[in-house]
Design a protein around this motif. Structure first.
Motif, short mmCIF file in Angstrom:
data_model
loop_
_atom_site.label_atom_id
_atom_site.label_comp_id
_atom_site.label_asym_id
_atom_site.label_seq_id
_atom_site.Cartn_x
_atom_site.Cartn_y
_atom_site.Cartn_z
N GLN A 163 0.82 -1.21 0.00
CA GLN A 163 0.00 0.00 0.00
C GLN A 163 0.85 1.27 0.00
O GLN A 163 0.56 2.23 -0.71
N GLU A 164 1.92 1.29 0.79
CA GLU A 164 2.77 2.48 0.83
C GLU A 164 3.48 2.69 -0.51
O GLU A 164 3.65 3.83 -0.95
N LEU A 165 3.86 1.59 -1.15
CA LEU A 165 4.51 1.69 -2.46
C LEU A 165 3.55 2.31 -3.48
O LEU A 165 3.97 3.05 -4.38
N LYS A 166 2.27 2.03 -3.33
CA LYS A 166 1.26 2.63 -4.23
C LYS A 166 1.30 4.15 -4.13
O LYS A 166 1.15 4.85 -5.13
N TYR A 167 1.46 4.66 -2.90
CA TYR A 167 1.49 6.11 -2.71
C TYR A 167 2.81 6.71 -3.18
O TYR A 167 2.84 7.78 -3.75
N ARG A 168 3.90 6.00 -2.89
CA ARG A 168 5.22 6.54 -3.24
C ARG A 168 5.47 6.49 -4.75
O ARG A 168 6.14 7.35 -5.29
N LYS A 169 4.97 5.45 -5.37
CA LYS A 169 5.17 5.27 -6.81
C LYS A 169 3.81 5.22 -7.50
O LYS A 169 3.42 4.20 -8.07
N ARG A 170 3.11 6.33 -7.41
CA ARG A 170 1.74 6.38 -7.93
C ARG A 170 1.69 6.03 -9.41
O ARG A 170 0.73 5.44 -9.90
N ILE A 183 -10.88 6.61 -10.02
CA ILE A 183 -11.06 7.47 -8.84
C ILE A 183 -10.64 8.90 -9.16
O ILE A 183 -11.35 9.86 -8.87
N PHE A 184 -9.47 9.03 -9.80
CA PHE A 184 -8.96 10.38 -10.06
C PHE A 184 -9.66 11.06 -11.23
O PHE A 184 -9.74 12.29 -11.27
N LYS A 185 -10.20 10.28 -12.13
CA LYS A 185 -11.05 10.87 -13.16
C LYS A 185 -12.34 11.40 -12.54
O LYS A 185 -12.83 12.47 -12.90
N LYS A 186 -12.87 10.64 -11.59
CA LYS A 186 -14.09 11.09 -10.91
C LYS A 186 -13.80 12.34 -10.07
O LYS A 186 -14.62 13.26 -10.01
N ARG A 187 -12.63 12.38 -9.46
CA ARG A 187 -12.25 13.57 -8.71
C ARG A 187 -12.26 14.80 -9.62
O ARG A 187 -12.81 15.85 -9.26
N SER A 188 -11.64 14.67 -10.78
CA SER A 188 -11.60 15.77 -11.73
C SER A 188 -13.00 16.18 -12.16
O SER A 188 -13.32 17.37 -12.26
N ARG A 189 -13.84 15.18 -12.39
CA ARG A 189 -15.21 15.45 -12.81
C ARG A 189 -15.99 16.19 -11.72
O ARG A 189 -16.74 17.14 -12.00
N ILE A 190 -15.79 15.79 -10.47
CA ILE A 190 -16.49 16.45 -9.35
C ILE A 190 -16.09 17.92 -9.25
O ILE A 190 -16.92 18.80 -9.07
N LEU A 191 -14.80 18.18 -9.37
CA LEU A 191 -14.33 19.57 -9.32
C LEU A 191 -14.92 20.39 -10.46
O LEU A 191 -15.29 21.56 -10.28
N ASN A 493 -9.52 6.02 3.01
CA ASN A 493 -8.26 6.67 3.36
C ASN A 493 -8.07 7.87 2.45
O ASN A 493 -8.14 7.75 1.22
N ILE A 494 -7.81 9.02 3.05
CA ILE A 494 -7.66 10.25 2.27
C ILE A 494 -6.51 10.14 1.26
O ILE A 494 -6.54 10.79 0.21
N ARG A 495 -5.52 9.29 1.55
CA ARG A 495 -4.39 9.13 0.62
C ARG A 495 -4.83 8.51 -0.71
O ARG A 495 -4.14 8.66 -1.72
N ASP A 496 -5.96 7.81 -0.69
CA ASP A 496 -6.43 7.16 -1.91
C ASP A 496 -7.14 8.11 -2.85
O ASP A 496 -7.51 7.71 -3.97
N VAL A 497 -7.34 9.36 -2.43
CA VAL A 497 -7.96 10.34 -3.33
C VAL A 497 -7.03 11.52 -3.60
O VAL A 497 -7.41 12.50 -4.22
N ILE A 498 -5.78 11.42 -3.11
CA ILE A 498 -4.75 12.43 -3.39
C ILE A 498 -3.66 11.73 -4.20
O ILE A 498 -3.11 10.72 -3.75
N LEU A 499 -3.36 12.24 -5.37
CA LEU A 499 -2.41 11.55 -6.23
C LEU A 499 -1.06 11.34 -5.56
O LEU A 499 -0.47 10.26 -5.65
N PHE A 500 -0.55 12.38 -4.90
CA PHE A 500 0.75 12.27 -4.24
C PHE A 500 0.62 12.75 -2.79
O PHE A 500 0.94 13.89 -2.48
N PRO A 501 0.13 11.87 -1.90
CA PRO A 501 -0.03 12.27 -0.50
C PRO A 501 1.32 12.48 0.19
O PRO A 501 2.35 11.99 -0.27
#
Length: 508
Positions: A163-170, A183-191, A493-501
Motif C-alpha cells: 500500500q505504501e509503495l502505491k502512494y510513493r510510486k503512484r 477514482i482520479f477521473k471522478k475527482r476531476s469530474r467532481i471539481l 483513506n484520504i491518501r487514496d484520493v490524493i495523487l501524491f499524499p
C-alpha cells in the motif's frame, strides 16, 4: 535464512538482472541511432476504436479497411513463432496488436520486434480487424519503439500489493490498476461539476496568496518558509479566509476559491498536511442561508455524478432528498453519549473530569467552550453517520464567527457531518472590527502561551483595518474537497484520493 527472505532476495536479484538486460538493449539501440523519437502523431485512440468498431463483424471491418495510427505501452506479449500478439494500453484502454513477420523486412521481426519488452512504449500503424475469436485487433504493418522501459512492470493481474509503495510510486499504481485511474477521473469530474454549479449561481472564482506573512484564518499550526528578498519568515497558508473577506469588503458579493491549504499537523486516514479546500463567501446572507446553499450544491453534485439523489459509502446509504438533521453541539454530545449529562457540559470542573476519563491532554488555561469542543471531537464526530448539521459552536473555538443573539457564549456556526466525517464548516462572519480585534488578541495571548516551537503568533492588523472599512453581513463556507471525494468514490483513506499524499521521507 528463512524461505521468505530467500524468495525476496531471489526476486530482487531477478529484477536487477532484468534491468541490466534492458540497459544493454537500450545501449545497442542508441548505437544504431535510436534517440527516443518524438515525431509520431496518433490519428486515433484505443477508446475511440473500441467505441466505433467493436460491434462490427469481420467482414464489415474488411470492407471498410480502416488504417489507424496509435501508440501505447506494451502490457502483455505472446510470441507464436513467426507471429506475435502484443496488448498495448493507451490511457486505461487496451487493444491487441497482431504482428506477423512477413509484414516486415528480413530479421527486423527477430532482432527488433521480439526484443521489445513489457513496459516499452511503441507506435503502431495498421489495419483494424477481428480475429477468429472475434477480438478486435490491429494488423500491424509498421511498428516503432518510442520509449524504452528500464524496469519490469508490476503484475498486471494483481497490481502493486504494498500500500505504501502505491502512494510513493503512484505512476506504477496507475499503470497496473485502472480502478485507481477511475477514482482520479471522478475527482476531476467532481471539481468540474462544482465549478459549473458555482458559475450558475453567479459566483466569481478568485485566487489569493499561498504564502502569508502572518498565518491566519484557522486555528492550525503553519509550515514556516523564508523569503530571501524580504529577509523575513513566511508561512504557507492554513486558510485563505482573511484574504477572501477583504474581497467582499472591496465590493465582490459572491466569490469562491478552490486551492491548497497547508497545516503542519498530524497525518491519518482523514488528514493530509497539504489538502484541497473550497471556500465560499456570500454577502447579505447568514449561516442558515449557507446551510441551504450547501445542500443544493451536494444535491447537484450527486445528480451529475451519480444520476440520482443517493450515494453509497461503506455500508451507508445517503439520500440528500431526505430532511437534513440539525442539532447543537451540546445536544449531539448528549445524544451519542449516554454517560454524559447536560450538567457536565455547564461546568468546567466536570468537563475536565470527562476529558481526564478520556485520557485527553488538558491545558491549564482551557476554557469551558474549548473543553466542550474537544469532548465533541473525541466522543461524537465519528458517530454522526446521516447528513447532519452541528450548530452552536462555542465562541472560544470560533473567533471569526458572529455570536448568537440569545447566548453570546455560542456562535452562528455549523459544521456538516457525513459518514463520520466533517465535510464542511460555515458561519455568519463577524463584521464588528472592535469585537474581532478583541477576540484576536485573546486568541494570540493563549496561542503564544501554549506554543512549543519558534512561532511567535500575531494577529493580522491589516485585516482589522480592512474590516473597519465595513464588511457587509456575510456568510462563509469551507468544504474539504478531499473528504468529499472520499465519500463520492467510497474510499476510507484520504491518501487514496490524493495523487501524491505526504509521506515520511525514506533514507536513500
Amino acid at each position: 535464512m528463512s524461505n521468505i527472505k530467500k524468495i525476496y532476495l531471489n526476486k530482487k536479484k531477478k529484477i536487477f538482472i532484468e534491468k541490466e538486460n534492458r540497459k544493454i538493449k537500450l545501449k545497442k539501440l542508441c548505437n544504431t541511432g535510436f534517440n527516443f523519437p518524438n515525431s509520431f502523431h496518433c490519428n486515433n485512440t484505443v477508446k475511440n476504436i473500441l467505441s466505433l468498431y467493436k460491434k462490427h463483424t469481420k467482414q464489415e471491418l474488411k470492407n471498410i479497411n480502416i488504417n489507424i495510427k496509435i501508440a501505447g505501452r506494451i502490457i502483455k506479449k505472446r510470441v507464436m513463432g513467426k507471429a506475435s500478439f502484443f496488448i498495448i494500453q493507451d490511457c486505461d484502454y487496451e487493444i491487441q496488436i497482431y504482428i506477423k513477420s512477413n509484414n516486415f523486412q528480413k530479421n527486423f521481426y527477430k532482432d527488433y520486434i521480439l526484443e521489445l519488452d513489457l513496459g516499452d512504449i511503441i507506435s503502431i500503424i495498421g489495419i483494424i480487424f477481428k480475429t477468429n475469436t472475434k477480438e478486435l485487433s490491429v494488423n500491424c504493418h509498421k511498428i516503432e519503439l518510442l520509449t524504452k522501459s528500464l524496469h519490469p512492470l508490476p503484475d498486471k493481474y494483481h497490481g502493486l500489493q504494498d500500500q505504501e509503495l502505491k502512494y510513493r510510486k503512484r505512476y506504477l499504481d496507475l499503470m497496473s490498476n485502472n480502478n485507481i485511474k477511475k477514482i482520479f477521473k471522478k475527482r476531476s469530474r467532481i471539481l468540474s461539476v462544482i465549478r459549473i454549479f458555482m458559475e450558475k449561481k453567479n459566483f466569481l472564482e478568485v485566487e489569493t496568496p499561498m504564502m502569508h506573512s502572518i498565518p491566519g484564518g484557522a486555528n492550525a499550526k503553519p509550515f514556516i518558509t523564508y523569503h530571501n528578498t524580504f529577509n523575513s519568515k513566511m508561512y504557507l497558508r492554513v486558510a485563505p479566509e482573511l484574504y477572501l473577506k477583504r474581497l467582499i469588503i472591496g465590493g465582490f458579493n459572491k466569490i469562491f476559491e478552490i486551492n491548497r491549504n497547508f497545516r503542519n499537523e498530524g497525518v491519518s486516514t482523514r488528514h493530509n498536511p497539504e489538502f484541497t479546500m473550497m471556500e465560499i463567501y456570500m454577502a447579505y446572507s447568514n449561516y442558515k442561508d449557507m446551510m441551504i446553499f450547501l445542500i443544493k450544491l451536494l444535491k447537484y453534485i450527486t445528480k451529475k455524478i451519480c444520476n440520482t439523489s443517493t450515494i453509497y459509502y461503506d455500508n451507508y446509504t445517503i439520500d440528500f432528498k431526505k430532511k437534513i438533521k440539525k442539532i447543537t453541539m451540546i445536544n449531539a454530545i448528549l445524544h451519542y453519549n449516554s454517560n454524559i449529562q447536560k450538567s457536565d457540559l455547564k461546568n468546567l470542573k466536570k468537563a475536565k473530569k470527562i476529558m481526564k476519563e478520556l485520557k485527553l491532554l488538558i491545558p491549564s488555561d482551557i476554557s469551558l467552550g474549548e473543553a466542550i469542543n474537544i469532548i465533541f471531537e473525541k466522543t461524537t464526530e465519528k458517530k454522526i453517520i446521516k447528513p447532519t448539521f452541528i450548530t452552536s459552536y462555542p465562541i472560544e473555538v470560533s473567533p471569526l464567527a458572529k455570536s448568537c443573539s440569545k447566548n453570546k457564549s455560542f456562535t452562528e456556526r455549523f459544521e456538516f457531518f457525513l459518514a463520520g466525517y466533517e465535510i464542511a464548516n460555515g458561519f455568519s462572519e463577524l463584521n464588528d472590527a472592535e469585537e474581532q480585534k478583541k477576540r484576536f488578541k485573546k486568541q494570540i495571548i493563549k496561542k503564544n502561551k501554549r506554543k512549543k516551537k519558534n512561532i511567535h503568533y500575531q494577529y493580522d492588523k491589516e485585516y482589522i483595518t480592512a474590516l473597519e472599512h465595513g464588511l457587509p453581513p456575510t456568510a462563509g463556507l469551507g468544504i474539504g474537497i478531499d473528504r468529499l471525494i472520499m465519500i463520492f468514490t467510497n474510499q476510507k483513506n484520504i491518501r487514496d484520493v490524493i495523487l501524491f499524499p505526504t509521506l515520511r521521507p525514506i533514507e536513500i
